[in-house]
Design a protein around this motif. Structure first.
Motif, short mmCIF file in Angstrom:
data_model
loop_
_atom_site.label_atom_id
_atom_site.label_comp_id
_atom_site.label_asym_id
_atom_site.label_seq_id
_atom_site.Cartn_x
_atom_site.Cartn_y
_atom_site.Cartn_z
N TYR A 142 -8.28 -9.55 -42.66
CA TYR A 142 -7.68 -10.82 -43.06
C TYR A 142 -7.66 -11.82 -41.90
O TYR A 142 -7.71 -13.03 -42.12
CB TYR A 142 -6.27 -10.60 -43.61
CG TYR A 142 -6.27 -9.99 -45.00
CD1 TYR A 142 -6.90 -10.64 -46.05
CD2 TYR A 142 -5.67 -8.76 -45.25
CE1 TYR A 142 -6.93 -10.09 -47.33
CE2 TYR A 142 -5.69 -8.20 -46.52
CZ TYR A 142 -6.32 -8.87 -47.55
OH TYR A 142 -6.36 -8.32 -48.81
N LYS A 147 -10.55 -19.46 -42.53
CA LYS A 147 -9.50 -20.11 -43.31
C LYS A 147 -10.06 -21.22 -44.19
O LYS A 147 -9.55 -21.46 -45.29
CB LYS A 147 -8.44 -20.68 -42.37
CG LYS A 147 -7.22 -21.21 -43.12
CD LYS A 147 -6.09 -21.57 -42.18
CE LYS A 147 -4.86 -22.01 -42.97
NZ LYS A 147 -3.72 -22.33 -42.08
N LYS A 154 -5.96 -15.95 -47.58
CA LYS A 154 -5.26 -15.74 -46.31
C LYS A 154 -3.76 -15.98 -46.46
O LYS A 154 -2.94 -15.26 -45.88
CB LYS A 154 -5.85 -16.66 -45.22
CG LYS A 154 -7.21 -16.21 -44.73
CD LYS A 154 -7.74 -17.10 -43.62
CE LYS A 154 -7.04 -16.86 -42.30
NZ LYS A 154 -7.46 -15.60 -41.66
N SER A 158 -0.99 -13.11 -45.95
CA SER A 158 0.07 -13.32 -44.95
C SER A 158 1.43 -12.91 -45.50
O SER A 158 2.26 -12.35 -44.78
CB SER A 158 0.11 -14.78 -44.51
OG SER A 158 -1.08 -15.14 -43.87
#
Length: 222
Positions: A142, A147, A154, A158
């Protein structure tokens, strides 16, 4: 009765040790919980049939005792554990599909993914380069994702990376606190205690050598 209670506690302690893994993620926690629930199902079926293969002390007791072993008591304990696990981890159960997606996005069913992730998951599954990187682990994969190409994936990852998947940090902090907050430090404030515990449990390195080197001043000879 006491023999069964002791042995089921031993199985729980074994689960507890697995949940204390230092680098465990929430997906690891869920794997261990699912496995233990399956064990409880097996235990219940076997105990109801007077099969105590996974409870050796009970098996010995049954072989030596003249009285009938209280299997109904054992079954009630197992059923109560099943209920407790169902109630205490209901929030995690409600997110089971998302946990599986987080755990292995390359094998996820795109149609069952949240709408905002579907297109990015398709792109992710089609990218052989990223798939080859999967062996570096979930955190690494990841972090590796660009991004600009996978913003929603992502963000989704998170959220699950930030969830505590282990009791390790809590156990570690309590262990450190016994040494930090002792009877020789009667004036230790809460703020200082918090700071010392953070320093004692963090994996971050201060990098003092590099910091000092960057501030080094050269003195010209006269």
């Amino acid at each position: 009765m006491f023999a069964f209670a002791a042995e089921i506690t031993s199985h729980l302690n074994f689960l507890n040790l697995k949940l204390q893994g230092e680098q465990n993620l929430v997906s690891d926690l869920y794997i261990h919980l699912k496995a233990f629930r399956s064990k409880l199902v097996l235990f219940l079926e076997q105990v109801q049939a007077n099969n105590f293969n996974h409870f050796q002390q009970c098996k010995v007791f049954m072989a030596e005792a003249t009285a009938e072993f209280p299997t109904s008591f054992s079954c009630e304990i197992i059923k109560d554990l099943q209920l407790q696990f169902q109630q205490r981890f209901s929030d995690l159960d409600s997110k089971a599909e998302e946990v599986r997606l987080f755990q292995d996005p390359f094998e996820a069913d795109v149609t069952s993914c949240p709408d905002e992730l579907q297109l990015e998951v398709i792109e992710l599954q089609a990218n052989d380069l990223i798939r080859d990187k999967f062996k570096i682990g979930l955190v690494g994969i990841y972090q590796f994702l660009p991004k600009k190409d996978f913003p929603n994936v992502k963000t989704f990852a998170s959220r699950y990376l930030l969830i505590f998947g282990t009791t390790y940090l809590c156990e570690q902090k309590f262990s450190r606190m016994k040494y930090v907050k002792n009877n020789l430090r009667t004036n230790l404030s809460d703020d200082n205690l918090r700071s010392m515990l953070m320093l004692g449990t963090t994996n971050l390195k201060p990098g003092m050598s590099a910091n000092l080197a960057s501030r080094k001043q050269f003195h010209h000879s006269h």
